[in-house]
Design an enzyme around this catalytic site. Structure first.
Site, PDB file in Angstrom:
ATOM      1  N   GLN A  30       0.713  -1.161  -0.073  1.00  0.00           N
ATOM      2  CA  GLN A  30      -0.056   0.158   0.096  1.00  0.00           C
ATOM      3  C   GLN A  30       0.954   1.264   0.097  1.00  0.00           C
ATOM      4  O   GLN A  30       0.212   2.376   0.104  1.00  0.00           O
ATOM      5  CB  GLN A  30      -1.056  -0.009   1.298  1.00  0.00           C
ATOM      6  CG  GLN A  30      -1.942  -1.051   1.238  1.00  0.00           C
ATOM      7  CD  GLN A  30      -2.801  -1.336   2.577  1.00  0.00           C
ATOM      8  OE1 GLN A  30      -2.712  -0.348   3.498  1.00  0.00           O
ATOM      9  NE2 GLN A  30      -3.460  -2.436   2.608  1.00  0.00           N
ATOM     10  N   HIS A  41      -1.444   0.533   5.503  1.00  0.00           N
ATOM     11  CA  HIS A  41      -1.845   1.601   6.350  1.00  0.00           C
ATOM     12  C   HIS A  41      -1.020   2.778   6.520  1.00  0.00           C
ATOM     13  O   HIS A  41      -0.515   3.445   7.726  1.00  0.00           O
ATOM     14  CB  HIS A  41      -2.064   1.100   7.687  1.00  0.00           C
ATOM     15  CG  HIS A  41      -3.277   0.003   7.775  1.00  0.00           C
ATOM     16  ND1 HIS A  41      -3.783  -0.685   9.006  1.00  0.00           N
ATOM     17  CD2 HIS A  41      -3.927  -0.732   6.968  1.00  0.00           C
ATOM     18  CE1 HIS A  41      -4.616  -1.528   8.564  1.00  0.00           C
ATOM     19  NE2 HIS A  41      -4.736  -1.662   7.331  1.00  0.00           N
ATOM     20  N   GLU A  51     -15.649   3.810   8.885  1.00  0.00           N
ATOM     21  CA  GLU A  51     -15.770   5.216   9.655  1.00  0.00           C
ATOM     22  C   GLU A  51     -15.838   6.614   8.731  1.00  0.00           C
ATOM     23  O   GLU A  51     -14.898   6.718   8.063  1.00  0.00           O
ATOM     24  CB  GLU A  51     -15.297   5.530  10.870  1.00  0.00           C
ATOM     25  CG  GLU A  51     -15.494   4.473  11.898  1.00  0.00           C
ATOM     26  CD  GLU A  51     -14.913   4.816  13.239  1.00  0.00           C
ATOM     27  OE1 GLU A  51     -14.876   3.847  14.018  1.00  0.00           O
ATOM     28  OE2 GLU A  51     -13.945   5.731  13.334  1.00  0.00           O
ATOM     29  N   TYR A 106     -10.450   8.853  18.511  1.00  0.00           N
ATOM     30  CA  TYR A 106     -11.385   8.072  17.655  1.00  0.00           C
ATOM     31  C   TYR A 106     -11.392   6.744  18.072  1.00  0.00           C
ATOM     32  O   TYR A 106     -12.054   6.145  17.275  1.00  0.00           O
ATOM     33  CB  TYR A 106     -11.241   8.683  16.226  1.00  0.00           C
ATOM     34  CG  TYR A 106     -11.398  10.016  16.225  1.00  0.00           C
ATOM     35  CD1 TYR A 106     -12.716  10.574  15.825  1.00  0.00           C
ATOM     36  CD2 TYR A 106     -10.478  11.061  16.342  1.00  0.00           C
ATOM     37  CE1 TYR A 106     -13.059  12.089  15.720  1.00  0.00           C
ATOM     38  CE2 TYR A 106     -10.857  12.460  16.429  1.00  0.00           C
ATOM     39  CZ  TYR A 106     -12.055  12.766  16.062  1.00  0.00           C
ATOM     40  OH  TYR A 106     -12.627  14.257  15.958  1.00  0.00           O
ATOM     41  N   TYR A 111     -10.641  -9.868  10.085  1.00  0.00           N
ATOM     42  CA  TYR A 111     -10.951 -10.587   9.035  1.00  0.00           C
ATOM     43  C   TYR A 111     -11.135 -12.038   9.058  1.00  0.00           C
ATOM     44  O   TYR A 111     -11.910 -12.461   7.906  1.00  0.00           O
ATOM     45  CB  TYR A 111      -9.612 -10.357   7.813  1.00  0.00           C
ATOM     46  CG  TYR A 111      -9.538  -8.897   7.481  1.00  0.00           C
ATOM     47  CD1 TYR A 111     -10.403  -8.151   6.674  1.00  0.00           C
ATOM     48  CD2 TYR A 111      -8.188  -8.144   7.799  1.00  0.00           C
ATOM     49  CE1 TYR A 111     -10.177  -6.940   6.474  1.00  0.00           C
ATOM     50  CE2 TYR A 111      -8.334  -6.646   7.492  1.00  0.00           C
ATOM     51  CZ  TYR A 111      -9.090  -6.334   6.668  1.00  0.00           C
ATOM     52  OH  TYR A 111      -9.087  -4.978   6.267  1.00  0.00           O
TER      53      TYR A 111
END
Length: 376
Positions: free
Chosen positions: A89, A154, A248, A258, A269
């Protein structure tokens, strides 16, 4: 008589349904949209930004920065892009222009930086274009998350300027959910706020906290791949990937937690549970969440008159399902959602351009598309 009455009743019901369907079709035709591909050569476009003359800059996750003008992509990418750790990623991520770009020429970029070795972590830099717009010059590193890791997930990351000139950017938890997001002495799993030159604002929420990363603005974040400034309130909105469920939409405020991974509406998963609660005192609830997950990426508030049905609302892209979600916003909260533009492709970003059109960056054959109202 009874049979005749029944037949008449059935006929009336059929007529009512037929009229309703016809009216529905007219409404759909009236508000129908089409799309046109403007760029198909970029495999994984991530960020989009527009220069004052309408020229578009596009980041490609593999590490190239492209320039698009006169309805075509330049043959060669812009030189001088920093070295990126383009794995999984990671790569060249978001791009944004300084609000006073016409005066100072600053362009801001987030990317997975391998500086320091041992993998990479998300960094924010700024640079200018040379006169021919062929190369980045005057490059400055403004923030580099530490430590590096070889984990490939991430990184985040989006860039947003607020109305006071502060620059915000997000970094995901870097795959270390049990350590990074809740610890303000560590990078990752956070939203950051800086002055435009990289200085730490004196009123950042953790500047007086011992050992805290002073650039942190909010924490408890999993993987933010969408951020946008609400044009009506000036507040920063963000969305992030949940695991299996629990994506979210949040309104980001100074010092707020948060909740990730202590509270979540998602599960692992594998199907097992990990979160202790879905709510807890001192941790913010999302404005909206999706379960099952849509894998959100990219978001924009619509202010353009070209899309009256969307004006004032939020559009969110879906990587998982390849559609766009219209989030209806009223009184500064999401009240409902609907799926629009199905089968658009794995959406990486969605932005409203300076010409008022919505642009969607997708992976694969669709490329970057422009959304065209039916009446044009």
């Amino acid at each position: 008589m009874k049979n005749n009455a029944q037949r008449r009743w059935v006929a009336v019901v059929i007529m009512i349904i037929t009229v309703a369907v016809a009216n529905c079709s007219v409404a759909q035709d009236k508000n129908a949209l089409s799309t046109e591909t403007i760029i198909s050569e970029i495999s994984v476009p991530w960020g989009m930004a527009w220069l004052p003359d309408g020229t578009m800059l596009i980041t490609e996750r593999s590490g190239d920065l492209w320039l698009y003008n006169d309805e075509k992509l330049r043959d060669e990418p812009i030189a001088g892009v920093p070295k990126v750790w383009a794995r999984s990623q990671g790569g060249l991520l978001d791009i944004a222009l300084h609000p006073n770009y016409e005066q100072n020429g600053w362009i801001y970029i987030t990317y997975s930086s391998p500086e320091g070795g041992g993998g990479a972590n998300t960094a924010l830099m700024r640079a200018r274009l040379n006169e021919g717009r062929t190369e980045l010059i005057d490059k400055e590193m403004l923030y580099k998350a530490e430590p590096n890791t070889t984990r490939g997930q991430h990184f985040g990351s989006r860039i947003v300027f607020d109305n006071e000139g502060y620059v915000y950017f997000g970094i995901g938890d870097r795959g270390n959910r049990d350590v990074n997001p809740q610890d303000i002495t560590r990078d990752a799993g956070k939203i950051y706020r800086l002055h435009d030159d990289g200085r730490i604002p004196e009123d950042n929420p953790f500047v007086d906290s011992a050992d805290a990363k002073n650039a942190i603005f909010a924490y408890g974040i999993r993987n933010p791949q969408g951020m946008a400034l609400n044009p009506e309130t000036g507040e920063l909105w963000e969305h992030e990937h949940g695991p299996r469920g629990g994506d979210e939409v949040n309104i980001i405020k100074a010092g707020n937690n948060y909740g990730w991974p202590i509270i979540s509406y998602g599960i692992n998963y594998s199907g097992t549970e990990f979160a202790e609660d879905t709510a807890r005192a001192g941790m913010e609830q999302p404005e909206w969440y999706w379960d099952p997950s849509i894998a959100p990426s990219g978001m924009t508030f619509v202010t353009s008159d070209k899309y009256p049905e969307w004006k004032g609302d939020l559009l969110v892209g879906s990587l998982k399902f390849g559609y766009i979600v219209h989030c209806k916003v009223k009184n500064n909260t999401v009240t409902d959602t609907e799926i629009v533009l199905r089968d658009i492709g794995r959406t990486r970003n969605i932005k409203q351009g300076p010409d008022g059109y919505i642009y969607i960056a997708t992976e694969g054959d669709n490329g970057i598309v422009r959304v065209i109202p039916e009446n044009e």
